[in-house]
Design a protein around this motif. Structure first.
Motif, PDB file in Angstrom:
ATOM      1  N   THR A  37       0.837  -1.198   0.000  1.00 27.54           N
ATOM      2  CA  THR A  37       0.000   0.000   0.000  1.00 27.54           C
ATOM      3  C   THR A  37       0.869   1.244   0.000  1.00 27.54           C
ATOM      4  OG1 THR A  37      -1.734  -1.169   1.206  1.00 27.54           O
ATOM      5  CG2 THR A  37      -1.819   1.231   1.264  1.00 27.54           C
ATOM      6  N   VAL A  38       2.030   1.183   0.662  1.00 27.29           N
ATOM      7  CA  VAL A  38       2.898   2.361   0.795  1.00 27.29           C
ATOM      8  C   VAL A  38       4.214   2.136   0.068  1.00 27.29           C
ATOM      9  CG1 VAL A  38       1.809   2.923   2.998  1.00 27.29           C
ATOM     10  CG2 VAL A  38       3.907   1.578   2.987  1.00 27.29           C
ATOM     11  N   ASN A  45      -0.664   7.772   4.048  1.00 30.36           N
ATOM     12  CA  ASN A  45      -1.779   7.743   4.995  1.00 30.36           C
ATOM     13  C   ASN A  45      -3.121   7.738   4.286  1.00 30.36           C
ATOM     14  OD1 ASN A  45      -0.476   7.776   7.642  1.00 30.36           O
ATOM     15  ND2 ASN A  45       0.325   9.754   6.992  1.00 30.36           N
ATOM     16  N   CYS A  47      -3.756   6.602   1.272  1.00 31.95           N
ATOM     17  CA  CYS A  47      -3.978   5.308   0.612  1.00 31.95           C
ATOM     18  C   CYS A  47      -4.313   4.222   1.627  1.00 31.95           C
ATOM     19  CB  CYS A  47      -2.754   4.928  -0.220  1.00 31.95           C
ATOM     20  SG  CYS A  47      -2.581   5.902  -1.732  1.00 31.95           S
ATOM     21  N   CYS A  48      -3.661   4.248   2.782  1.00 30.51           N
ATOM     22  CA  CYS A  48      -4.004   3.279   3.830  1.00 30.51           C
ATOM     23  C   CYS A  48      -5.467   3.435   4.232  1.00 30.51           C
ATOM     24  CB  CYS A  48      -3.104   3.472   5.043  1.00 30.51           C
ATOM     25  SG  CYS A  48      -1.427   2.821   4.864  1.00 30.51           S
ATOM     26  N   ARG A  52      -8.167   0.495   3.408  1.00 33.97           N
ATOM     27  CA  ARG A  52      -8.720  -0.125   4.615  1.00 33.97           C
ATOM     28  C   ARG A  52     -10.240  -0.093   4.595  1.00 33.97           C
ATOM     29  NH1 ARG A  52      -6.227   2.145  10.103  1.00 33.97           N
ATOM     30  NH2 ARG A  52      -7.596   0.506  10.939  1.00 33.97           N
ATOM     31  N   CYS A  60       0.188  -7.677   3.213  1.00 38.12           N
ATOM     32  CA  CYS A  60       1.254  -6.684   3.288  1.00 38.12           C
ATOM     33  C   CYS A  60       2.338  -7.062   2.278  1.00 38.12           C
ATOM     34  CB  CYS A  60       1.847  -6.607   4.689  1.00 38.12           C
ATOM     35  SG  CYS A  60       2.659  -8.123   5.244  1.00 38.12           S
ATOM     36  N   ASP A  64       5.646  -2.243   2.752  1.00 46.77           N
ATOM     37  CA  ASP A  64       4.868  -2.094   3.990  1.00 46.77           C
ATOM     38  C   ASP A  64       5.690  -2.566   5.187  1.00 46.77           C
ATOM     39  OD1 ASP A  64       2.649  -1.350   2.389  1.00 46.77           O
ATOM     40  OD2 ASP A  64       2.072  -3.455   2.176  1.00 46.77           O
ATOM     41  N   ILE A  91       4.051   8.333   8.260  1.00 50.15           N
ATOM     42  CA  ILE A  91       2.960   7.375   8.461  1.00 50.15           C
ATOM     43  C   ILE A  91       2.391   7.538   9.873  1.00 50.15           C
ATOM     44  CG2 ILE A  91       4.420   5.491   9.308  1.00 50.15           C
ATOM     45  CD1 ILE A  91       1.631   4.960   6.774  1.00 50.15           C
ATOM     46  N   HIS A  95      -2.054   3.757  11.135  1.00 51.78           N
ATOM     47  CA  HIS A  95      -1.822   3.002   9.910  1.00 51.78           C
ATOM     48  C   HIS A  95      -0.599   2.097  10.046  1.00 51.78           C
ATOM     49  CE1 HIS A  95      -4.267   6.334   7.848  1.00 51.78           C
ATOM     50  NE2 HIS A  95      -5.027   5.271   8.031  1.00 51.78           N
ATOM     51  N   TRP A  98      -1.944  -0.910  11.709  1.00 47.09           N
ATOM     52  CA  TRP A  98      -2.738  -1.703  10.765  1.00 47.09           C
ATOM     53  C   TRP A  98      -1.838  -2.504   9.827  1.00 47.09           C
ATOM     54  CZ3 TRP A  98      -3.294  -0.536   5.326  1.00 47.09           C
ATOM     55  CH2 TRP A  98      -4.155  -1.420   4.665  1.00 47.09           C
ATOM     56  N   LEU A  99      -0.817  -1.870   9.268  1.00 50.59           N
ATOM     57  CA  LEU A  99       0.103  -2.585   8.384  1.00 50.59           C
ATOM     58  C   LEU A  99       0.778  -3.738   9.118  1.00 50.59           C
ATOM     59  CD1 LEU A  99       1.767   0.422   6.506  1.00 50.59           C
ATOM     60  CD2 LEU A  99       0.175  -1.239   5.525  1.00 50.59           C
TER      61      LEU A  99
END
Length: 242
Positions: A37-38, A45, A47-48, A52, A60, A64, A91, A95, A98-99
């Motif tokens: 995602t990153v 942030n 995109c997360c 989500r 991941c 990530d 970040i 997030h 979460w990652l």
């Protein structure tokens, strides 16, 4: 069931929003994301938060894992390392947490998902017939989905080998004809010569899959990368799909 599969968003919000809008027009039952995602892009942030809220299944990727500190940044050279270090500074704690909760591989009924490959879910690239064959040999599901290479790809098992290769827009797979390995391509940083954002539509009921591309605001994404002070190469490559 119909599923939209995407991968390698790489903090490119303009590309992600275009793909999600395109996906919604097809009314899928679920959205699956194969990770990363990153990294590289300027909107980690955002995109997360966006993925989500929409993804039903989430993996991941190596970028990530680098951002949350699970991989040594020494393994990331050049622009990738610069972007990973920058992302660590911006970040959010939410997030990041979460990652950290995600895994690089997952098995679901009839399908196995990997960020990279069954040989190595974090780092391995499926870019050759040999790696594709070995990846299929290490799995048993009728469909294997991988990301990481940023190249849309489709390979099918044939005896001791595999057939297939690059999957351009509109390529269709007959999932009833043997086992398949597919890469949807990259949302945020395609590397197959087509700068448009990529995703894969999988219809498990009809037993078919279709490769999709959608144009997005490349100049907007480039402007955000430059404004963030990230390497110019990360902005320039978006125009060429490299």
């Amino acid at each position: 069931m119909r599923v939209a599969v995407l991968s390698d968003i790489h903090a490119n919000l303009h590309a992600l929003e275009a793909v999600l809008a395109n996906i919604e027009s097809t009314s899928p039952d679920e959205v699956w994301c194969l990770g990363d995602t990153v990294g590289y892009g300027a909107a980690p942030n955002e995109c997360c938060a966006r993925i989500r809220a929409r993804a039903d299944v989430m993996l991941c990727g190596n970028h990530d894992l680098a951002v949350i500190g699970s991989l040594d940044l020494a393994e990331f050279s050049g622009e990738a390392g610069v972007a990973a270090r920058w992302t660590q500074t911006v970040i959010s704690a939410e997030h990041r947490e979460w990652l950290a909760s995600l895994e690089p591989a997952r098995a679901l009924p009839g399908v196995e998902l990997f960020h990279a490959s069954p040989r190595d879910p974090v780092w391995d690239y499926v870019l050759s017939e040999q790696v594709g064959r070995e990846s299929l040999e290490l799995t048993t599901a009728p469909l294997v989905l991988v990301g990481h290479s940023h190249v849309a790809l489709a390979l099918t098992q044939t005896g001791d080998g595999v057939d297939g290769g690059l999957a351009p827009e509109g390529a269709e797979l007959d999932l009833s004809s043997g086992r398949w390995l597919a890469n949807p391509g990259s949302v945020g940083q395609p590397r197959d010569g087509d700068p448009r954002a990529a995703w894969l539509e999988v219809d498990f009921t009809a037993k078919r899959a279709s490769f999709r591309r959608i144009a997005y605001d490349v100049e907007g994404a480039q402007a955000e990368i430059r404004a963030a002070g990230l390497p110019e190469a990360l902005a320039g490559r978006l125009a060429y799909g490299l």
